[in-house]
Design a protein around this motif. Structure first.
Motif, short mmCIF file in Angstrom:
data_model
loop_
_atom_site.label_atom_id
_atom_site.label_comp_id
_atom_site.label_asym_id
_atom_site.label_seq_id
_atom_site.Cartn_x
_atom_site.Cartn_y
_atom_site.Cartn_z
N ARG A 159 -6.86 8.86 7.53
CA ARG A 159 -8.72 8.91 7.74
C ARG A 159 -9.26 9.25 6.11
NH1 ARG A 159 -6.93 12.31 11.96
NH2 ARG A 159 -7.06 14.34 10.42
N GLU A 160 -8.45 9.69 5.22
CA GLU A 160 -9.04 9.82 4.19
C GLU A 160 -8.79 8.23 3.41
OE1 GLU A 160 -8.18 9.85 -0.31
OE2 GLU A 160 -6.62 9.61 1.15
N GLY A 161 -7.82 7.66 3.79
CA GLY A 161 -8.12 6.13 3.24
C GLY A 161 -7.29 5.89 1.89
N GLN A 162 -7.18 6.87 0.90
CA GLN A 162 -6.74 6.58 -0.31
C GLN A 162 -5.08 6.39 -0.41
OE1 GLN A 162 -8.26 5.42 -2.73
NE2 GLN A 162 -6.70 5.25 -4.25
N TYR A 163 -4.47 7.20 0.12
CA TYR A 163 -2.85 7.38 0.10
C TYR A 163 -2.27 6.46 0.63
CZ TYR A 163 1.62 9.70 -0.05
OH TYR A 163 2.88 9.69 -0.48
N PHE A 164 -2.83 5.70 1.75
CA PHE A 164 -2.03 4.54 2.38
C PHE A 164 -2.83 3.30 2.00
CE2 PHE A 164 0.09 8.05 4.82
CZ PHE A 164 1.36 7.68 4.55
N SER A 165 -3.63 3.38 1.12
CA SER A 165 -4.25 2.22 0.47
C SER A 165 -3.29 1.11 0.02
CB SER A 165 -5.37 2.41 -0.21
OG SER A 165 -4.52 2.68 -1.46
N GLU A 166 -3.43 -0.38 0.02
CA GLU A 166 -2.46 -1.07 -0.34
C GLU A 166 -2.08 -0.96 -1.65
OE1 GLU A 166 -2.30 -5.80 -0.93
OE2 GLU A 166 -2.91 -5.09 1.18
N GLU A 167 -3.06 -0.55 -2.77
CA GLU A 167 -2.59 -0.44 -4.10
C GLU A 167 -2.01 0.86 -4.25
OE1 GLU A 167 -5.21 0.64 -8.01
OE2 GLU A 167 -6.27 0.48 -6.10
N GLN A 168 -2.31 1.98 -3.47
CA GLN A 168 -1.15 3.32 -3.73
C GLN A 168 0.25 2.66 -3.12
OE1 GLN A 168 -1.77 6.13 -5.39
NE2 GLN A 168 -3.61 5.29 -6.00
N MET A 169 0.29 2.21 -2.01
CA MET A 169 1.55 2.03 -1.31
C MET A 169 2.35 0.96 -2.18
SD MET A 169 1.06 1.82 2.74
CE MET A 169 -0.36 0.36 2.46
N ARG A 170 1.85 -0.15 -2.85
CA ARG A 170 2.54 -0.89 -4.03
C ARG A 170 2.98 -0.24 -5.19
NH1 ARG A 170 -0.46 -3.93 -8.19
NH2 ARG A 170 1.00 -5.49 -8.99
N PHE A 171 2.02 0.81 -5.53
CA PHE A 171 2.72 1.60 -6.76
C PHE A 171 3.75 2.37 -6.47
CE2 PHE A 171 2.44 5.19 -9.78
CZ PHE A 171 2.28 4.50 -10.99
N ARG A 172 3.89 3.12 -5.16
CA ARG A 172 5.01 3.89 -4.95
C ARG A 172 6.30 3.10 -4.55
NH1 ARG A 172 0.95 6.26 -1.80
NH2 ARG A 172 1.68 5.61 0.25
N GLU A 173 6.09 2.02 -4.00
CA GLU A 173 7.12 1.19 -3.43
C GLU A 173 6.99 -0.33 -3.85
OE1 GLU A 173 10.04 2.30 -2.50
OE2 GLU A 173 9.47 4.29 -2.34
N PRO A 174 7.10 -0.54 -5.12
CA PRO A 174 6.77 -2.06 -5.61
C PRO A 174 7.75 -2.99 -4.83
CG PRO A 174 7.93 -0.72 -7.38
CD PRO A 174 7.49 0.07 -6.31
N LEU A 175 9.12 -2.81 -4.82
CA LEU A 175 10.06 -3.69 -4.38
C LEU A 175 9.69 -4.07 -2.71
CD1 LEU A 175 12.38 -5.42 -4.84
CD2 LEU A 175 13.98 -3.43 -4.14
N LEU A 176 9.68 -2.94 -2.33
CA LEU A 176 9.29 -3.11 -0.57
C LEU A 176 8.28 -3.81 -0.54
CD1 LEU A 176 10.63 -2.16 2.29
CD2 LEU A 176 8.84 -0.16 1.95
#
Length: 320
Positions: A159-176
């Motif tokens: 609901r907050e929207g930032q943690y699971f944004s595409e940008e943040q997820m890409r930064f956490r798991e770049p290979l995936l």
């Protein structure tokens, strides 16, 4: 004759005394009967206790028989025992040596089954195994509570929207991200992603430099992970020709828009699961797992929850 006492008649006082004595004796017997009845009624009846033990035994035998645990030695080629046959064997073992039975099968028991061993409560070995059963049940309940807390936190972060944004997820798991999304992006989509990153808010030169630095760090991490993966794949490959053919097929395949959408959904699902499994290294899970505030949250609905928790209890052992 006058003045003589007739022995056939007793004095009035003696008759009254005997009558009173008989009355007191009757009352005492009646009171004793009532007290005995009260004592029996205040204790659990033997059939009731037997019924509770019988119910516990039935549940326990069913749980062990269906657990997959071997109940007797069998010859090679001998047909497997049916569930009913296993239950018969288990009952014989329980009746012959209940303590050995508890020691052998306690890993498949639940606290409700321990009533069947109440007659061994004074034995220290029985106390130990019963305690182990209770501990395991408590640990399982704690794992369930932790998973529920994390699911509630996941919904809040969505609901907050930032943690699971595409940008943040890409930064956490770049290979995936690269495997599911990045490698299939067109040049226009890459440019659009960069523009969206620039437009996320008014930034100073320092912010721009930080973003640039983070992007370089991300690319370096991606390259390192790709190299490690490639090395692992080369070790597992038996022939170089098969690897080259596989890479050629992957290079030629171009997913459709619908397939890209499915890949994106799969990536998002995997990121959610990683969070639930406690694999987000930079996330402070203690603030969620031990937070009682998450006990009172309304976790959307049961169907949504089942998408993440429709797993057997053996899989929960991996989350410790």
């Amino acid at each position: 004759m006058w003045g003589e006492i007739d022995e056939g008649h007793k004095p009035v006082t003696s008759a009254i005394f005997e009558a009173q004595t008989r009355k007191e004796d009757d009352e005492m017997v009646q009171a004793t009967d009532i007290s005995a009845r009260d004592m029996v009624s205040s204790q659990p009846s033997k059939p009731q206790v037997q019924e509770e033990v019988s119910s516990s035994l039935t549940s326990m035998m069913q749980a062990i028989a269906t657990s997959g645990s071997p109940v007797k030695s069998q010859q090679l080629g001998e047909p497997d025992l049916t569930v009913e046959e296993k239950k018969e064997v288990l009952m014989e073992q329980y009746k012959a040596k209940p303590l050995v039975f508890l020691e052998r099968y306690h890993v498949h028991m639940k606290p409700d089954h321990l009533e069947a061993f109440s007659h061994l409560s004074s034995d220290c070995r029985a106390q130990y195994y019963c305690t182990e059963v209770q501990k395991r049940a408590s640990s399982s309940a704690n794992r369930t509570r932790v998973r529920n807390h994390r699911y509630a936190a996941l919904r809040a972060l969505q609901r907050e929207g930032q943690y699971f944004s595409e940008e943040q997820m890409r930064f956490r798991e770049p290979l995936l991200y690269e495997q599911y999304i990045g490698q299939y992006l067109s040049e226009e989509e890459i440019l659009q992603r960069s523009e969206e990153a620039m437009q996320k808010g008014p930034g100073s030169l320092a912010d721009l430099l930080i973003d640039s630095y983070q992007e370089r760090q991300l690319q370096n991490r991606l390259q390192d992970e790709q190299e490690r993966q490639q090395c692992a794949e080369e070790e597992e490959e038996e022939e170089e020709e098969e690897e080259e053919n596989e890479e050629s097929r992957q290079a030629e395949w171009e997913p459709t828009a619908e397939e890209k959408a499915l890949l994106r959904e799969e990536f998002l699902s995997q990121m959610h699961q990683r969070f639930l499994d406690g694999k987000d290294k930079d996330f402070n899970y203690s603030e969620v797992d031990e937070n009682p505030d998450y006990d009172n949250l309304d976790i959307v609905n049961r169907d949504a929850e089942d998408r993440y928790f429709d797993e057997d209890e053996e899989d929960e052992e991996n989350m410790e």
